[in-house]
Design an enzyme around this catalytic site. Sequence first.
Site, PDB file in Angstrom:
ATOM      1  N   HIS A 253       0.849  -1.192   0.000  1.00 19.25           N
ATOM      2  CA  HIS A 253       0.000   0.000   0.000  1.00 19.25           C
ATOM      3  C   HIS A 253       0.881   1.238   0.000  1.00 19.25           C
ATOM      4  CE1 HIS A 253      -3.242   2.780   1.052  1.00 19.25           C
ATOM      5  NE2 HIS A 253      -4.038   1.841   0.583  1.00 19.25           N
ATOM      6  N   GLU A 308      -7.808  -5.464  -0.334  1.00 14.17           N
ATOM      7  CA  GLU A 308      -8.314  -6.235  -1.468  1.00 14.17           C
ATOM      8  C   GLU A 308      -8.213  -7.742  -1.279  1.00 14.17           C
ATOM      9  OE1 GLU A 308     -10.109  -4.384  -2.836  1.00 14.17           O
ATOM     10  OE2 GLU A 308      -9.295  -3.255  -4.520  1.00 14.17           O
TER      11      GLU A 308
END
Length: 364
Positions: A253, A308
């Site tokens: 991320h 996700e």
Amino acid sequence: MTIQTKTPIGLDGVAAAETALSHVDGEKGELIIAGDHVGRLARSTGFEGVTARLWSAGSGSAITEAEVRARLGEGRRRAFARLPQLLAAAEGLSVVDGFRAATACLRAEHGLSDDAVIVGALPVIATALARHAKGDAPVAPDATLSHAADTLRMLRGNNGPTPDEAAALDAYFVTVCDHGMNASTFTARVVASTRADLFASITAGYCALTGPLHGGAPEPVLEMLDAIGSEERIVPWIDAALTRGDRLMGFGHRIYRVRDPRADVLKAVVEQLGASTKQLTFAAKVEAAARAALAKSKPDRPLDTNVEFYTAILLDALAIPRQAFTPIFAVARAAGWTAHAREQQRNGRLLRPSSLYVGPQPAE
Ligand code: ACO
């Protein structure tokens, strides 16, 4: 104008706007949405409740949860009435691309706010496209249901969701409804900053969401789990992928340097759902191996599980078809996009960064 040569390419750490909507603390692994921690919010509030908070903060005028529920119900009803026209725009396209084309056809409607037209329409479009891909006719919305329950009902038809399944999708919608200045929200704000309308902003935001580095990752997460296939293949498969230079979907991320807090919220939701225990156990093993391999291959760049990974497991457990994962993400994130677009229109300046010119100089 002097352009700072130290401008971070990719805009890391650059504050593009002031916002009262959400905050991501990447060091602590915390996400605050409309004044509350994401975990508590997902346990205590439904999508209509968090949307009321976001729309109130974004527009600067209070709107109640009951008003949001009524407006979204009406938005779904109106979108279904226009569905032939919306689906015609999507003809011949995949679910992900058709969703973009149909969303671009939305327009202002008399007596309903633009945000409600958009957020109300998106699950109608997503579910109709997913059904159309299987050759099934669309299912009309039921304005008395919650946005999440109606989404699953429109997707499945007669075989509607159990209360637990509706609650699980609702918790997912709350968990992913907003997330600071992510790429799609930034895109929506850039468009809103030009004083273009909400329809243009949200269509643009969706386009940014579709890439695999952003909201397009869950489908590839399932493809990765399928490709790994069995426990003994986990470590060799991951090692081979990293040696090839591939990115492991569902990990890493830009902001988080620790585990994405949304991953834990969604993992707990899948566990509560009690579905697909085998899949969850396998996914947890892949997750552990991937984290270990990433720590070894990139010791200086903390790469942990992002939202996700468990999004993919959850949406799969809810029997949502893979091609519809990104549109379903957009159904939830549209609450944030619309609030950000309104906030940008109210408070923001034209967003217009600089670039570093590295091309040739003109001949003297
Ligand atoms: N697997 C393997 N390597 C990775 C991964 C990953 N998932 N993520 C980053 N890296 C590597 C990069 O290749 C890069 O290596 P290099 O220095 O040798 O070139 C290094 O780590 C640094 O990566 P950055 O490009 O600086 O990371 P960035 O902040 O730009 O990327 C991103 C963040 C896009 C999420 C990235 O981690 C990624 O591609 N992850 C996989 C896709 C994914 O899961 N997307 C969903 C994100 S969550 C969301 O948007 C809703």
